[in-house]
Write an enzyme that holds these catalytic residues in place. Structure first.
Site, PDB file in Angstrom:
ATOM      1  N   CYS A 190      58.606  -9.089  25.013  1.00 26.93           N
ATOM      2  CA  CYS A 190      58.867  -8.175  23.896  1.00 26.93           C
ATOM      3  C   CYS A 190      58.543  -8.849  22.573  1.00 26.93           C
ATOM      4  CB  CYS A 190      60.330  -7.729  23.937  1.00 26.93           C
ATOM      5  SG  CYS A 190      60.778  -6.667  22.561  1.00 26.93           S
ATOM      6  N   CYS A 236      60.926  -7.934  19.708  1.00 25.16           N
ATOM      7  CA  CYS A 236      62.216  -8.614  19.714  1.00 25.16           C
ATOM      8  C   CYS A 236      62.075 -10.085  19.286  1.00 25.16           C
ATOM      9  CB  CYS A 236      62.842  -8.614  21.113  1.00 25.16           C
ATOM     10  SG  CYS A 236      62.631  -7.093  22.031  1.00 25.16           S
ATOM     11  N   ASP A 237      60.994 -10.757  19.720  1.00 22.06           N
ATOM     12  CA  ASP A 237      60.967 -12.223  19.634  1.00 22.06           C
ATOM     13  C   ASP A 237      59.917 -12.815  18.701  1.00 22.06           C
ATOM     14  OD1 ASP A 237      63.017 -12.247  21.472  1.00 22.06           O
ATOM     15  OD2 ASP A 237      61.683 -12.373  23.197  1.00 22.06           O
TER      16      ASP A 237
END
Ligand SMILES: Cc1cc2nc3c(=O)[nH]c(=O)nc-3n(C[C@H](O)[C@H](O)[C@H](O)COP(=O)(O)OP(=O)(O)OC[C@H]3O[C@@H](n4cnc5c(N)ncnc54)[C@H](O)[C@@H]3O)c2cc1C
Length: 308
Positions: A134, A137-138
């Site tokens: 992701c 997200c990261d």
């Protein structure tokens, strides 16, 4: 007993809830995480009709969730653990992890798909320590760092572009000699100076000590092996339908649910919509369309039961 249980609150499940509520069906949606599905991990959506400018994934899904709730849909935070047809009573029993089972006359399965793993040494060991599925997200953890994205479809290209907002360099490792993603994304990728394509290459292992330090590659054409120093690896190499709870006789060889054009399976009262079904193009607009179709087919099925 409910008339309809919708399993999954991604675009397919929420769209089914919107159409189901407007049709007057007594329904409940069950969702194991927060509503929104995979779109919650998408930084921006540029191809959902009706939005002139790109819309953040979480925002698009909050609109769908709020629309379903405004129409009266109940969305319950529980995980389906198994599904059983009760032939004698012509209904379904839905077992819930850690809760009382639900009963319903019809079920729409909208549990979507999950990103596939590469299955190479180091992948599991470094997940959360440099290996990610992701970018939304990261990506921010890789500010000024060197990363690799593995894959060549739309999702890989989109996520590589997103990563360039943070990472100093993004290697885009693909096993073929050209990307599969749509032409517009390919053009953006090839024009982005921070992205370096690595064609014809497969990842053999992810290496490091405590965290990711490099990936080992093999060139499919020449057989040459090399190590690429990277701080992070983002993997987007395809999807697997979340259908473990669905009877095997209605799954195809890829584990996808086989449905007709009205999203009906061959089992009475059981419908499937979205990424988990056969021939899905795995896009938000298609999942939303499937959800609407399934809800209206479920309505017809329930009407048939009431008349019988
Ligand atoms: C990184 C990324 C970027 C993408 N970008 C785009 C894009 O730009 N445009 C586009 O059109 N598409 C994009 N997609 C694809 C799009 O997100 C999917 O096609 C869409 O979300 C499918 O919707 P769905 O409702 O079928 O499934 P999902 O979105 O997967 O939703 C399924 C839901 O079911 C829930 N669930 C699963 N199992 C259970 C269970 N046992 N019990 C209860 N709930 C359960 C899940 O938690 C999930 O919320 C992207 C996907 C990814 C991963």
């Amino acid at each position: 007993m409910k008339d309809l249980v919708i399993v999954g609150a991604g675009p397919a499940g929420l769209s089914a809830a919107i159409y189901g509520m407007r049709a007057g069906i007594d329904l409940v949606v069950i969702e194991k995480l927060a509503p929104g599905g995979q779109v919650m991990t998408t930084y921006e959506v540029e191809n959902y009709p009706g939005f002139v400018d790109p819309v953040p994934g979480w925002e698009l899904m909050s609109f769908m969730e709020n629309q379903a709730r405004r129409l009266g849909a109940e969305i319950v935070s529980v995980e389906l653990s198994s599904l059983r047809r009760d032939e004698a009573n012509n209904c379904y029993e839905i077992s819930i992890a850690g809760g009382e089972p639900l009963r319903a006359r019809a079920v729409i399965c909208a549990t979507g798909a999950s990103l596939q793993k590469l299955g190479v040494p180091g992948e599991a060991e470094f997940t959360g320590r440099g290996v990610s599925y992701c970018a939304t997200c990261d990506a921010a953890f890789f500010k000024g760092r060197v990363t690799a994205v593995v894959g060549g479809g739309d999702t890989a290209l989109e996520e590589a572009l997103h990563l360039t907002r943070f990472a100093s360099k993004v290697y885009l490792v693909h096993r073929r000699d050209a990307f599969r993603g749509v032409k517009l994304l390919q053009k953006r990728v090839l024009e982005n100076g921070a992205i370096e394509p690595v064609y014809d290459s497969i990842v053999r292992s992810i290496n490091g000590s405590g965290k990711v330090e490099s990936i080992s590659l093999e060139n499919k054409k020449s057989g040459a092996k090399s190590d690429l120093p990277v701080d992070g690896v983002f993997i987007f190499v395809g999807y697997r339908s979340n259908t473990e709870y669905i009877p095997a006789e209605i799954l195809n060889d890829y584990g996808e649910v086989m449905v007709d054009m009205r999203m009906r399976t061959s089992i009475p009262g059981l419908f499937a919509a979205g990424d988990l079904r056969n021939e899905s193009i795995r896009q938000i607009v298609a999942a939303a369309s499937d959800g609407a179709t399934a809800a209206l087919a479920a309505y017809d099925y329930l009407e048939g039961l009431a008349r019988a």
